[in-house]
Scaffold this active site. Structure first.
Site, PDB file in Angstrom:
ATOM      1  N   ASP A 229       0.718  -1.068   0.021  1.00 38.96           N
ATOM      2  CA  ASP A 229      -0.354  -0.466  -0.046  1.00 38.96           C
ATOM      3  C   ASP A 229       0.600   0.906  -0.329  1.00 38.96           C
ATOM      4  O   ASP A 229       2.025   1.302   0.428  1.00 38.96           O
ATOM      5  CB  ASP A 229      -1.291  -0.224   0.738  1.00 38.96           C
ATOM      6  CG  ASP A 229      -2.193   0.967   1.226  1.00 38.96           C
ATOM      7  OD1 ASP A 229      -3.086   0.687   0.886  1.00 38.96           O
ATOM      8  OD2 ASP A 229      -1.900   2.301   1.501  1.00 38.96           O
TER       9      ASP A 229
ATOM     10  N   ASN B 297      -2.949  13.137  -3.723  1.00 40.71           N
ATOM     11  CA  ASN B 297      -4.832  13.781  -4.535  1.00 40.71           C
ATOM     12  C   ASN B 297      -5.143  14.885  -3.869  1.00 40.71           C
ATOM     13  O   ASN B 297      -5.683  15.598  -4.971  1.00 40.71           O
ATOM     14  CB  ASN B 297      -5.658  12.469  -3.535  1.00 40.71           C
ATOM     15  CG  ASN B 297      -5.511  11.690  -5.406  1.00 40.71           C
ATOM     16  OD1 ASN B 297      -4.794  11.282  -6.321  1.00 40.71           O
ATOM     17  ND2 ASN B 297      -6.036  10.476  -5.107  1.00 40.71           N
TER      18      ASN B 297
ATOM     19  N   HIS C  14      -5.851  14.570  -8.545  1.00 41.64           N
ATOM     20  CA  HIS C  14      -5.625  13.153  -8.718  1.00 41.64           C
ATOM     21  C   HIS C  14      -5.336  13.166 -10.279  1.00 41.64           C
ATOM     22  O   HIS C  14      -4.682  12.015 -10.333  1.00 41.64           O
ATOM     23  CB  HIS C  14      -7.111  12.421  -9.708  1.00 41.64           C
ATOM     24  CG  HIS C  14      -8.261  13.019  -8.094  1.00 41.64           C
ATOM     25  ND1 HIS C  14      -7.854  12.022  -7.255  1.00 41.64           N
ATOM     26  CD2 HIS C  14      -9.361  13.663  -8.130  1.00 41.64           C
ATOM     27  CE1 HIS C  14      -9.279  11.800  -6.122  1.00 41.64           C
ATOM     28  NE2 HIS C  14      -9.982  13.080  -6.413  1.00 41.64           N
TER      29      HIS C  14
ATOM     30  N   ASP D 209      -2.236   9.662 -10.625  1.00 41.95           N
ATOM     31  CA  ASP D 209      -2.158   8.374 -11.389  1.00 41.95           C
ATOM     32  C   ASP D 209      -0.819   8.868 -11.773  1.00 41.95           C
ATOM     33  O   ASP D 209      -1.075   7.373 -12.214  1.00 41.95           O
ATOM     34  CB  ASP D 209      -3.794   8.830 -12.789  1.00 41.95           C
ATOM     35  CG  ASP D 209      -5.121   8.789 -12.140  1.00 41.95           C
ATOM     36  OD1 ASP D 209      -5.627   8.169 -11.101  1.00 41.95           O
ATOM     37  OD2 ASP D 209      -5.779   9.412 -12.455  1.00 41.95           O
TER      38      ASP D 209
ATOM     39  N   GLU E 250      -5.102   2.502  -4.373  1.00 45.33           N
ATOM     40  CA  GLU E 250      -3.213   2.431  -3.993  1.00 45.33           C
ATOM     41  C   GLU E 250      -3.171   1.156  -3.639  1.00 45.33           C
ATOM     42  O   GLU E 250      -1.488   1.312  -2.791  1.00 45.33           O
ATOM     43  CB  GLU E 250      -3.244   3.318  -3.642  1.00 45.33           C
ATOM     44  CG  GLU E 250      -3.566   3.304  -1.301  1.00 45.33           C
ATOM     45  CD  GLU E 250      -4.258   3.693  -1.370  1.00 45.33           C
ATOM     46  OE1 GLU E 250      -5.075   4.497  -0.084  1.00 45.33           O
ATOM     47  OE2 GLU E 250      -5.713   4.072  -2.438  1.00 45.33           O
TER      48      GLU E 250
END
Length: 386
Positions: free
Chosen positions: A256, A264, A269, A273, A299
């Protein structure tokens, strides 16, 4: 049945095939080579129509035009097969073949046996190359269909030069088209079967390739290019089926990205990405060639580690954590770290119990400060049944 009738029958079969291919055309035809194949079938149908009328139409039209179109169709079939197999095809040798066949046919004029002899050796070589390309291909197409089509190409690659040699030994005055020799009739009959098998075979291979691409897309995460959760489920199910006493163990690592929400929130965002994409690349590069990496969701990522026990899995996971924690090096990855939870297979495990233990290890790594590796320990609810 005479040769003209066989030519006309082939013309009808090719024309009908071409019409159906043009009606069913799509953008995907370019990638698979089917658009090139459609042009080849269309041009070959016209070529057979001209050759079937040899002696009735002007010699320049049937000899030069028929042979030029026939050669064009042969090299287009070759190019279509190479495109399907994702192999390059040199253009200038193909252009030389078309020019040589057209010039030979034009110079021979009404002496059609001369063009047939020359074409037999040239076309035979091309068909042998087609057959070898199909046999040696490592593409994920149906091997049975590929082999069958390859056999027909190889057979035609042998038959055409043999017929050319026989015609050459016969000398001048060979009966041709109007009064076919008895030994030519089986060759033209095989040619008719060859047209059917190679066309149907190519269409089947295109269909199988499209189906394989759809399956691959269904198993791939669109953003990162890693295998997705569905692929992970299948991989774990396969690993569980092969696990057992006395067999090599395997492990699962849940990975993770730490503090991903901050990325973010602070950068948007799109930046998030980009981080996930770059992180996935590092993840893929940080595992061994036998290890499988997946995007689990959001994630969170997963790695399947075959052939290791818990101790070995922890060593691999720690190495991976260090790889992921490296500072950004121009790949667009913000300075991020990762927490990893590890679980190794135990007798009686299911996919749910295995992933649950890995999740417990991940939660523990987060609770202990992040950027670390922890082994998930089953509690009473997670213990394997006796």
């Amino acid at each position: 049945m005479d040769v003209r009738t066989l030519f006309l029958a082939q013309t009808g079969a090719l024309g009908a095939t071409a019409a159906m291919l043009w009606l069913a055309r799509s953008e995907a035809d370019e990638r698979s080579g089917l658009r090139i194949w459609t042009w080849a079938v269309t041009i070959q149908a016209v070529a057979y129509l001209l050759l079937a009328n040899a002696g009735r139409l002007p010699a320049w039209l049937t000899a030069f035009g028929g042979n030029a179109l026939g050669a064009t169709s042969v090299v287009l079939f070759f190019a279509a097969i190479r495109r399907l197999l994702q192999r390059p095809h040199p253009r200038w040798p193909l252009a030389v073949i078309v020019a040589a066949v057209a010039v030979t046919g034009g110079l021979a004029g009404g002496k059609y046996e001369i063009a047939t002899i020359f074409n037999g050796y040239v076309y035979g070589l091309v068909q042998l190359l087609n057959g070898w390309a199909l046999l040696s291909s490592r593409q994920g197409l149906s091997r049975r269909v590929q082999r069958l089509v390859a056999v027909f190409y190889l057979a035609m690659g042998v038959i055409l030069p043999l017929r050319a040699t026989a015609l050459l030994l016969q000398g001048s005055g060979v009966d041709y088209l109007d009064h076919p020799l008895a030994w030519q009739e089986p060759i033209y009959a095989f040619g008719f079967l060859f047209v059917i098998v190679t066309n149907l075979g190519f269409l089947l291979m295109c269909k199988m390739r499209a189906e394989a691409e759809v399956r691959q897309q269904a198993m791939t995460d669109e953003l990162t290019g890693l295998a997705n959760r569905r692929a992970l489920d299948q991989a774990i199910a396969q690993a569980l089926a092969q696990a057992g006493p006395g067999r090599p163990s395997f492990a699962v690592a849940m990975v993770d990205v730490d503090h991903f929400k901050r990325i973010n929130d602070d950068f948007g965002h799109s930046a998030g990405d980009a981080v996930l994409t770059a992180f996935a690349q590092r993840l893929r590069a940080g595992v061994g060639p036998e290890d499988l990496s997946f995007r689990y969701g959001g994630e969170e990522f997963s790695v399947l580690l075959p052939g290791v026990d818990l101790t070995g899995a922890l060593v691999v996971a720690e190495h991976l954590r260090q790889q992921l924690a490296r500072p950004a090096s121009g790949d667009g990855l913000h300075p991020v770290t990762a927490s990893i939870g590890v679980a190794a297979w135990q007798p009686g495990d299911t996919a749910d119990t295995l992933l649950r233990r890995a999740d417990l290890g991940l939660y523990q790594a987060k609770a202990l400060g992040r950027n670390r590796v922890e082994a998930g320990q089953a509690g009473a609810a997670e213990a394997a049944p006796a």
